[in-house]
Design an enzyme around this catalytic site. Sequence first.
Site, PDB file in Angstrom:
ATOM      1  N   GLU A   1      82.863  31.230 123.374  1.00 53.82           N
ATOM      2  CA  GLU A   1      83.097  32.673 123.442  1.00 53.82           C
ATOM      3  C   GLU A   1      84.546  32.939 123.841  1.00 53.82           C
ATOM      4  O   GLU A   1      85.104  32.243 124.700  1.00 53.82           O
ATOM      5  CB  GLU A   1      82.141  33.264 124.485  1.00 53.82           C
ATOM      6  CG  GLU A   1      82.244  34.754 124.705  1.00 53.82           C
ATOM      7  CD  GLU A   1      81.245  35.249 125.752  1.00 53.82           C
ATOM      8  OE1 GLU A   1      81.024  36.464 125.810  1.00 53.82           O
ATOM      9  OE2 GLU A   1      80.691  34.419 126.504  1.00 53.82           O
TER      10      GLU A   1
ATOM     11  N   LYS B   1      78.854  40.930 119.752  1.00 56.58           N
ATOM     12  CA  LYS B   1      77.878  40.661 120.812  1.00 56.58           C
ATOM     13  C   LYS B   1      77.076  41.917 121.143  1.00 56.58           C
ATOM     14  O   LYS B   1      77.642  42.979 121.425  1.00 56.58           O
ATOM     15  CB  LYS B   1      78.618  40.160 122.055  1.00 56.58           C
ATOM     16  CG  LYS B   1      77.737  39.683 123.203  1.00 56.58           C
ATOM     17  CD  LYS B   1      78.617  39.122 124.318  1.00 56.58           C
ATOM     18  CE  LYS B   1      77.793  38.513 125.445  1.00 56.58           C
ATOM     19  NZ  LYS B   1      78.685  37.947 126.500  1.00 56.58           N
TER      20      LYS B   1
ATOM     21  N   CYS C   1      76.567  33.965 123.969  1.00 56.03           N
ATOM     22  CA  CYS C   1      76.312  33.802 125.403  1.00 56.03           C
ATOM     23  C   CYS C   1      75.072  34.564 125.886  1.00 56.03           C
ATOM     24  O   CYS C   1      73.957  34.132 125.665  1.00 56.03           O
ATOM     25  CB  CYS C   1      77.565  34.190 126.190  1.00 56.03           C
ATOM     26  SG  CYS C   1      77.610  33.497 127.870  1.00 56.03           S
TER      27      CYS C   1
END
Length: 268
Positions: free
Chosen positions: A43, A112, A144
């Site tokens: 990330e 995300k 994540c």
Amino acid sequence: MKVKIGLAQFQPVLYDKEANLEKMIQFIKEASEQGCDIVLFPEMATTGYFTREKTAELAEEAGGKSIQILKQSARERGVIVIAGFPEKKDGQLFNSAAIIDQDGVLLGTYQKVHLWDEEYKYFSAGSSFPVWNTEFGTIGVMICYDTEFPETARSLADKGAEMILAPTANMKPLEHFQNIYIQSRAAENQVFVATTNRIGVEETTHFFGESAAASPFGKLLVKGSGDEQLYITELDLAQIEEARSSFFYLKDRRPDLYIPEAAGRERL
């Protein structure tokens, strides 16, 4: 079909795109030389994680210089590259991942959806779970914190993802959660799931690495340490059908009884 994937675990230098891209190009070269088809980066790999007030300055559109450099490297080395970066799109900033094929074509970006802690101060949340059909199989991406929500991987699996790849910046003391989520998301959806987690310290946060991949049976295929390294594993996509003919998690679902996903729920 068998697909070889490289998990490029390293410590991005905060704010230093040039240094990070140089490191990423080295990893792409190494992965190509070892026969990898796909290279997965962490990330926010191009900038480091805690960009905070510099996020807007560091963010790029999908056609920006950093992505152009990665596209060229992917094309030269003949590998798919998936890398986290801060993205400018439609007047907003997103914590995103670029998906670049082995011909250097940007297939798209994923924004995300689930924002962790203070990320909402600097980023807008994504609103979709796309998948990409590639020569090496159908790929879905989550970033994540997305991994911790089973709906993310289920949405991608429902859309045909055979492998779900997760750029990550996961910190101590959450090591045990990472393995649980990677193995669970793989087993419950009967797909391959892999994460590349960064290492190093930013501010007071220690990112622990331990990049990993799991099979459609939920078995760990590889698990890294806390060092900079390219971890390589092979995914046999035939195992997806094998798993789904042995256990019937997807077929035996009862979505008619499940609570619909709430839209626009206020942050508690």
